[in-house]
Design an enzyme around this catalytic site. Structure first.
Site, short mmCIF file in Angstrom:
data_model
loop_
_atom_site.label_atom_id
_atom_site.label_comp_id
_atom_site.label_asym_id
_atom_site.label_seq_id
_atom_site.Cartn_x
_atom_site.Cartn_y
_atom_site.Cartn_z
N CYS A 90 0.84 -0.90 0.11
CA CYS A 90 0.15 -0.08 0.06
C CYS A 90 1.05 1.45 0.00
CB CYS A 90 -0.91 0.12 1.12
SG CYS A 90 -0.24 0.48 2.79
N CYS A 195 -4.00 -9.99 6.62
CA CYS A 195 -3.80 -11.18 6.01
C CYS A 195 -5.30 -11.63 5.24
CB CYS A 195 -3.44 -12.14 6.95
SG CYS A 195 -3.45 -14.06 5.77
N GLN A 800 -3.96 -16.16 -12.92
CA GLN A 800 -4.46 -17.56 -12.52
C GLN A 800 -4.85 -18.51 -13.60
OE1 GLN A 800 -7.63 -15.30 -9.79
NE2 GLN A 800 -8.03 -17.60 -9.52
N GLU A 1283 -14.38 -22.36 -1.54
CA GLU A 1283 -15.34 -21.27 -1.63
C GLU A 1283 -16.67 -21.52 -0.67
OE1 GLU A 1283 -15.13 -19.54 -6.07
OE2 GLU A 1283 -16.10 -21.59 -6.07
S1 FES Z 1 3.54 -1.23 2.18
FE1 FES Z 1 4.00 -0.58 3.89
S2 FES Z 1 2.19 -0.67 5.27
FE2 FES Z 1 1.71 -1.33 3.24
S1 FES Z 2 -2.06 -12.72 2.95
FE1 FES Z 2 -1.72 -13.79 4.46
S2 FES Z 2 -1.14 -15.70 3.95
FE2 FES Z 2 -2.00 -14.61 2.21
#
Ligand code: FES
Ligand code: FES
Ligand code: FAD
Length: 1339
Positions: A90, A195, A800, A1283
């Site tokens: 980001c 994540c 993909q 899914e």
């Molecule tokens: S790349 Fe640094 S917080 Fe997202």
């Molecule tokens: S973003 Fe965390 S394992 Fe893929």
């Protein structure tokens, strides 16, 4: 003292010069101007250094003006190949993939301290004297993994792995500061790194395994302090293997005792800017005086530019780093609390915690502690200073600054010094209007309170609990006489942020002065006054004005309930409290067939170790090849217009910019389309040829020497538009305008819905809406194309779908597909966005490489990615349902409007009919799809496309039916469950259906009946907190049709090891691990012999995309077939060999006998029905809502999932948790907003777009795999898990809905209502029909 040079410009011709090494000695720069030949000299500040020194993993680096002052630590680490494990996404502090830990001298404690920081927020020149540790400095598979990395792997906390280094470094920095934490402390610390894959439970479990209060097991227990900081090799900077013979490698290589490094003043001059680091206040004042009229800015944590891009260092000529000024770190307590301007949020938090019981500060430090823990993330708090936050507020009065709220609530005074050393003391309100040019905040004075009549409380309500700015912040400071019905002794303080530029509720403050707060009439009048004076601003990106106004009143009411606790009825006490979130936990239950191991064995991913140590390479980690250039898209900022002209003059004038490419550069015969025509997709222009369909659409490509220049230059291309029309970005508006694509799929029918509904005893009609969802894969769309010596291109990209990527590139360049070689090793997440949308990136990159005849890399930055690429399709459904008095379904008629964006490709509508029935039998159906056209990027497949909204529509109808009958929705659901032998609307006979027993089992195991009673008791006892429960089942059809994949298995005769190349893409789901397990099982060899290779277009000609949850199992099937063929050749040889030969002996013998030890299989599954089999599962979720604010939390979720005989329970459960959490984001936190005038996406970064974070997960999350349920129609008796779990995330939304119903029952409005998805905090509060008129003491 000689003054610093203003800038290094030749005094004669004003051309800028870079003081290269050798030209700058002892602060004197001397050179001959290359432009006019004038010999000139400049003296920089005396006694200053012009280079800085820091270490990374023990290796020392000295840098000077060879790098620009605007270079971040992240950019430096990656561009110098020092740490590719430190990831990039980001670049605004909001994703946390770039975390590193730094040890620096901290004047507050006069010790060296270790902190996790976001490398993207840190400027390189800030690192003077720092000891930096990156993930590479912890461990690796060769030298041995660090315990943090090991635990992450052992707990299966790494799926795609892109966030893993960030998660590891977050914990590393934390343990350095607190080696023996509690579980709560660990969980609080996990607020920095998003994540998208795992659903966090596994990551949190891994990290909590270090806690002192964790239950000890094989993989848990506190870390030994000796093991925390690994020994580093002085030669390589990586953990010491003891192999290189470098004796000194035995120390930790980190310069442990090098305190106070970097304390010298610094002055670095580059062609673009100057960087100063004064170390005393007089030196700072001198600089401020010198540069007060220049384009300067102070730098402390440098996080401000994560919020406001104008603060990016590259916008300034003069940057003054204040970190070296020790005098700004002071903390003084007598008689008021004086805080130096350089104190970070973490310093303040530590102070608030430490002094929370002190008589002078106990009135507000405990509350500030709680508040501060929710501000930003720990890694931002570690570097951001409070003065910087106030300056953000100063520059942007609408900024919701938590610091401002807290400090203003207690009446803080600021000490401000002008460059001419005049010191003034101002209130925060006066500060906001003060001209800060040439001035610096040096300290703040906060009051102490030694009486116990002061009530201070601050509140924040944010779109997400962690790492989110507040919607509305509030602070209240009242002096109350408890013995006089809480009479307000002096004019109180009521601070609000997020409403308007006005920060105080002045009228209410005045009104309340001297009044009895415990008097119901006073409360009522105060609320009316407050409501009158709150005039929220209108901004499409903010929460609605009505909500914000309502919230301001609700927060004040919360405060009153708190302060006058004894005045309110016990039921109303719940309004005084915030939601209480204890430490989360999870339970995973499954059976495994041990005799089949390694098949079915719960094991972590093969690549997990490389992912956790940062060695796993993603596309942008690939080393540059010779001559490689970088590309960036130029995108439109108008959503519905015609391009008149594009002018790239300014962009092309930038140093390093090579070319501006437009549609006209597509070679003769090439297609200006990035879609796969062989797959029947409609044309979507690669680069706009004139008519702009949406804001964000790619118009051209800039090619430059480095990515930053390419991006900057792209923003400088001027585009003129004509025929500018109002863009339509709202689905409802588009429906009203009848903006539809032609030729939608025909309505699908079963029986006669109209007749069945008409003849039903009961009917309901209604509508429901679902929003979009950004894929938010952590690795953005990317591609690198290299022209080869074969007239073609070698492409590495994040697709993909290898095969179709080759087709698209060949079509654009008008070259044979066989001339395009596409390779993919792994993806940092995809979730459907890289099925067809990577064609855009790879197509553009290929065009650029073709035009330049040089290697080109195009890695989309997050903002462009979010603007240019489509997302999950939003839907709107109108329904009519006919049913019996008991609730049995007779007929359903639904019209589903799908917002396709600017192209109907990937609408998801074609699969509506086959998914919408979900778990329920109904004989009569009509489903009418409508393809709606809007001025948005073409929406596209997103994990469970079509099926997720289809099942949500169905579940919403079930809720409606139940409510109309005043029945428990679970009972109505169960009444309509499919049973074995019934036939779905599209004619599939359910030969196997275990829904009803599965749900019974789940209801028993989660104790549903008793919990329903508990919820009802809770709701009776609490007016302002409500709970709800919901059970949502799923029948999720798995269709194999079209699942063509090539699989190749090769046995190497020399050592018997085995390589697999399959037709799927490893993107976190664990396909490589599963195919290796299957291969090991089939051939009867250990896993260690098997490697899975990257996918390539040669082996994978004609392979389908990875998606639809089928790729792992079909490639596993391909492996089985390959192994069968190999065994058919090997076994006869083996049988002829004497005794029991080893695998190696058999392989050698085969080789010598000329046996082909390679095998290939092409899957082409055929089945009559759309689905091969169904996944059955159900989830019960319990949620709690804070009625006053709309905040909610998931108390518990129990999922029972029929996974057949899971091929790998650990990976499958990881998919279930991750899928469920992605669904929670879809339903609760993620929302896209648009500029109504231009059609631009406003939620294109981490500041506004909010995927779930660790504290959004269910507090108690239990997943069980159904036992003894082999799937005779699956591959090796398994079922898939990618899914279907998303389907059941709606259980959270419905649980919240039931809590809202309980809130509405309080005001006699417990009737049916629609709760659209997503239901953000504001939607929940508004649905509760909260009105200040209800804010009483309840007695
Ligand atoms: S790349 Fe640094 S917080 Fe997202
Ligand atoms: S973003 Fe965390 S394992 Fe893929
Ligand atoms: C991901 C992220 C999340 C965030 N979340 C929140 C949040 O939840 N709540 C919230 O309130 N804020 C939040 N912020 C904003 C954050 O609080 C500010 O960015 C931070 O406080 C700025 O401090 P800094 O030390 O980084 O200042 P810098 O970025 O270094 O400087 C910012 C400005 O302050 C000026 N400045 C710095 N020090 C002084 C001084 N002593 N005297 C005069 N001017 C000075 C600089 O000239 C500059 O104009 C967030 C920021 C990020 C990046």
């Amino acid at each position: 003292m000689p003054l610093p040079v203003p800038c290094l410009k030749c005094p004669v011709c004003a051309v800028s010069h870079t003081p290269v090494s050798g030209h700058l000695k002892n602060g004197v720069y001397a050179s001959t101007c290359q432009n006019c030949g004038f010999f000139f000299k400049f003296r920089a500040v005396e006694d200053t250094a012009d280079t800085l020194t820091f270490t990374v993993n023990g290796t020392q680096y000295t840098v000077g003006n060879d790098y620009d002052p605007s270079m971040t630590l992240l950019e430096w680490l990656r561009s110098q190949n020092v740490s590719m494990g430190t990831k990039k996404l980001c670049l605004e502090g909001g994703c946390g993939v770039c975390l590193v830990s730094v040890k620096l001298y901290e004047p507050v404690t006069t010790t060296n301290q270790v902190y996790s920081v976001n490398a993207c927020m840190v400027q390189l020149y800030m690192c003077d004297g720092w000891e930096i540790t990156t993930v590479e400095g912890l461990g690796n598979p060769a030298a041995g993994l660090h315990q943090i990395q090991q635990r992450l792997i052992q707990y299966n906390g790494s799926q795609c792995g892109f966030c893993s280094p960030g998660q590891v470094m977050n914990m590393y920095g934390f343990l350095q500061r607190n080696p023996a934490p509690t579980k709560q402390q660990v969980e609080d610390n996990f607020d920095a790194t998003i994540c998208r894959c795992t659903g966090y439970r596994s990551i949190l479990d891994a990290m909590k395994s270090f806690a002192v209060d964790t239950t000890r097991s094989k993989y848990s227990g506190p870390i030994d302090i000796e093991d925390l900081t690994p020994k580093l090799c002085k030669t390589s900077g990586t953990p010491c293997t003891g192999k290189c013979g470098h004796k000194e490698g035995a120390d930790n290589g980190r310069g442990e005792n090098s305190t106070q490094q970097g304390s010298a003043p610094l002055h670095i001059v580059s062609t673009t800017a100057q960087w100063f680091k004064p170390t005393t206040l007089p030196a700072l004042y001198a600089l401020l005086k010198q540069y007060r009229d220049a384009n300067y800015r102070l730098v402390f944590g440098n996080t401000g530019f994560g919020v406001y891009n104008e603060l990016a260092p590259n916008n300034y000529d003069i940057l003054i780093d204040t970190r070296g000024i020790k005098a700004l770190y002071g903390i003084d307590f007598d008689p008021v609390i004086v805080l130096g301007a350089n104190l970070s949020f973490s310093n303040l938090l530590e102070l608030f915690e430490r002094m929370g019981t002190d008589p002078a500060t106990k009135a507000y430090f405990p509350d500030f502690t709680k508040h501060m823990k929710q501000v930003a993330s720990n890694s931002i708090r570690n570097v951001a200073c409070w003065a910087g936050s106030l300056m953000l507020k100063h520059k942007h009065l609408d900024f919701t600054s938590d610091i401002y709220t807290m400090l203003e609530t207690v009446g803080t005074k600021l000490f401000i010094v002008d460059g001419d050393t005049t010191e003034s003391q101002v209130s925060l309100e006066d500060f906001l209007t003060l001209d800060m040019k040439g001035k610096v905040i040096i300290a703040a004075a906060l009051p102490t309170y030694n009486t116990d009549d002061v009530f201070i409380k601050t509140f924040r309500v944010a779109p997400r609990l962690q790492l989110s700015h507040g919607y509305v912040l509030a602070g209240f400071n009242f002096k109350l006489d408890k013995n006089d019905n809480f009479r307000v002794k002096v004019k109180p303080t009521m601070v609000f942020q997020g409403i308007s530029a006005k920060n105080h509720a002045t009228n209410t403050e005045n009104y309340l002065n001297g009044k009895q707060l415990g008097d119901p009439q006073v409360l009522k009048t105060a609320l009316t006054t407050l409501a009158q004076e709150m005039a929220p601003s209108v901004d499409p990106v903010l929460a609605s004005p009505l909500y914000r106004k309502n919230l301001a009143c609700a927060l004040f009411y919360k405060f009153v309930l708190n302060a006058c606790y004894v005045k309110s009825a016990p039921r109303f006490h719940s309004g005084s409290m915030n939601l209480n979130r204890p430490v989360s936990s999870g339970v995973q239950t499954y059976d495994t067939v041990k005799q089949d191991w390694p098949l079915d064995e719960p094991m972590t991913k093969l690549d997990a170790a490389y992912q956790a140590c940062g060695e796993a390479k993603y596309l942008d980690d690939l080393p540059l090849v010779q001559g490689e250039l970088h590309a960036a898209f130029v995108i439109s900022n108008q959503g519905n217009a015609t391009i008149t002209y594009m002018d790239a003059t300014a962009a092309l004038a930038m140093a390093g910019v090579q070319k501006f490419i437009t549609a006209s550069d597509i070679p003769a015969g090439g297609k200006n389309s990035f879609t796969s025509h062989s797959q029947g997709m409609k044309t979507e222009e690669l680069l706009c040829s004139g008519q702009v369909l949406y804001a964000g659409q790619p118009l051209g490509i800039i090619v430059a020497a480095d990515p930053q220049t390419a991006l900057k230059a792209a923003s400088m291309v001027k585009v003129a538009y004509s025929n500018v029309q109002k863009p339509v970005t709202d689905l409802n508006e588009a429906i009203q305008l009848k903006s539809f694509f032609p030729d939608p799929p025909d309505p699908s029918t079963a029986g006669d819905a109209a007749k069945a509904i008409a003849s039903s005893a009961r009917r309901v009609t209604g509508s429901i809406q679902m929003g979009t969802q950004a894929h938010f894969h952590m690795e953005t769309q990317a591609s690198r194309c290299v022209p080869n010596d074969d007239g073609g291109l070698d492409v590495q990209c994040t697709t993909q779908w290898i095969d179709a990527t080759g087709e698209v590139i060949a079509g654009i360049l008008n070259i044979p597909q066989s001339a395009v070689t596409v390779e993919v090793k792994r993806l940092g997440g995809a979730f459907g966005a890289k099925i067809t949308r990577n064609f855009m990136t790879s197509g553009a990159c290929a065009l650029a490489a073709h035009v330049m005849q040089r290697p080109v890399r195009l890695v989309m930055d997050l903002h462009t990615n979010m603007r240019a690429v489509g997302k999950r399709n939003p839907y709107y459904a109108q329904y009519e349902v006919g049913f019996t008095d008991e609730g049995k379904l007779n007929g359903i008629n639904v019209t589903v409007y799908g917002d396709c964006g600017s192209s109907p490709n990937g609408s998801g509508l074609s699969s509506m009919f086959i998914c919408i029935d979900n778990a329920y039998n109904c004989a009569n159906w009509k489903v009418t799809p409508v393809l709606v056209k809007t001025n948005k990027a073409s929406n596209t497949a997103c994990r469970a496309p079509g099926s997720l909204p289809a099942q949500f529509i169905m579940e919403s109808m079930m809720e409606h039916v139940a409510k109309s009958l005043n029945k428990d929705p679970s009972d109505v659901r169960k009444l309509n469950f499919y049973t074995k032998g019934q036939v779905t609307p599209f004619g599939m006979k359910l030969d196997y259906c275990n829904l009803a027993p599965l749900v019974t089992q789940l209801e028993t195991s989660c104790n549903l009946a008793a919990r329903k009673t508990e919820v009802s008791v809770f709701n009776q006892a609490n007016r302002w907190k409500k709970r709800g429960l919901s059970m949502v089942p799923t029948k999720f059809g798995i269709g194999w049709l079209g699942g063509t994949y090539n699989v190749f298995v090769a046995i190497y005769h020399a050592d018997g090891t085995i390589a697999i190349e399959h037709g799927g893409i490893e993107m976190g789901q664990g396909i490589n691990t599963k195919t290796a397990q299957v291969c090991a099982y089939e051939l009867g060899v250990p896993m260690s012999l098997i490697r899975v290779k990257k996918g390539s277009s040669v082996c994978n000609a004609n392979s389908m995309t990875t998606g639809g949850s089928i790729t792992s199992e079909l490639n596993a099937m391909g492996v089985i077939e390959c192994c069968k063929a190999l065994k058919a050749r090997i076994d006869p040889i083996r049988q002829k060999m004497p005794g029991t030969p080893t695998w190696q002996q058999v392989v050698t013998q085969c080789y010598q006998k000329g046996v082909d030890l390679t095998s290939h299989y092409y899957t082409f599954p055929v089945h009559k029905e759309p689905f091969r089999y169904n996944v059955y599962a159900a989830t019960v979720t319990e949620a709690e809502v804070d009625v006053l604010t709309g905040q909610c939390q998931i108390i518990r979720s129990d999922m029972l999932y029929d996974c057949g005989e899971s091929m790998n329970p650990e990976l499958d459960i990881g998919q279930m948790e991750g899928g469920f959490m992605m669904g929670l984001g879809y339903h609760l936190t993620e929302k896209e907003k648009f500029d109504p005038t231009t059609g631009e996406v406003l939620t294109y970064g981490t500041w506004e777009y909010k995927p779930p974070m660790p504290k959004d997960i269910p507090i108690d999350f239990r997943i069980a795999l159904l036992k003894n349920a082999p799937n005779s129609l699956g591959v090796l008796r398994s079922k898939t898990a990618g899914e279907p779990p998303l389907m059941m995330s709606s259980s959270a939304l419905f649980a919240i809905k039931h809590a809202i119903e309980a809130a509405r029952a309080e005001i006699g409005q417990d009737t049916f209502f629609i709760l659209n998805s997503p239901a953000l905090v504001e939607d929940i509060q508004m649905a509760c029909k909260v009105d200040p008129a209800q804010f009483t003491f309840g007695q």
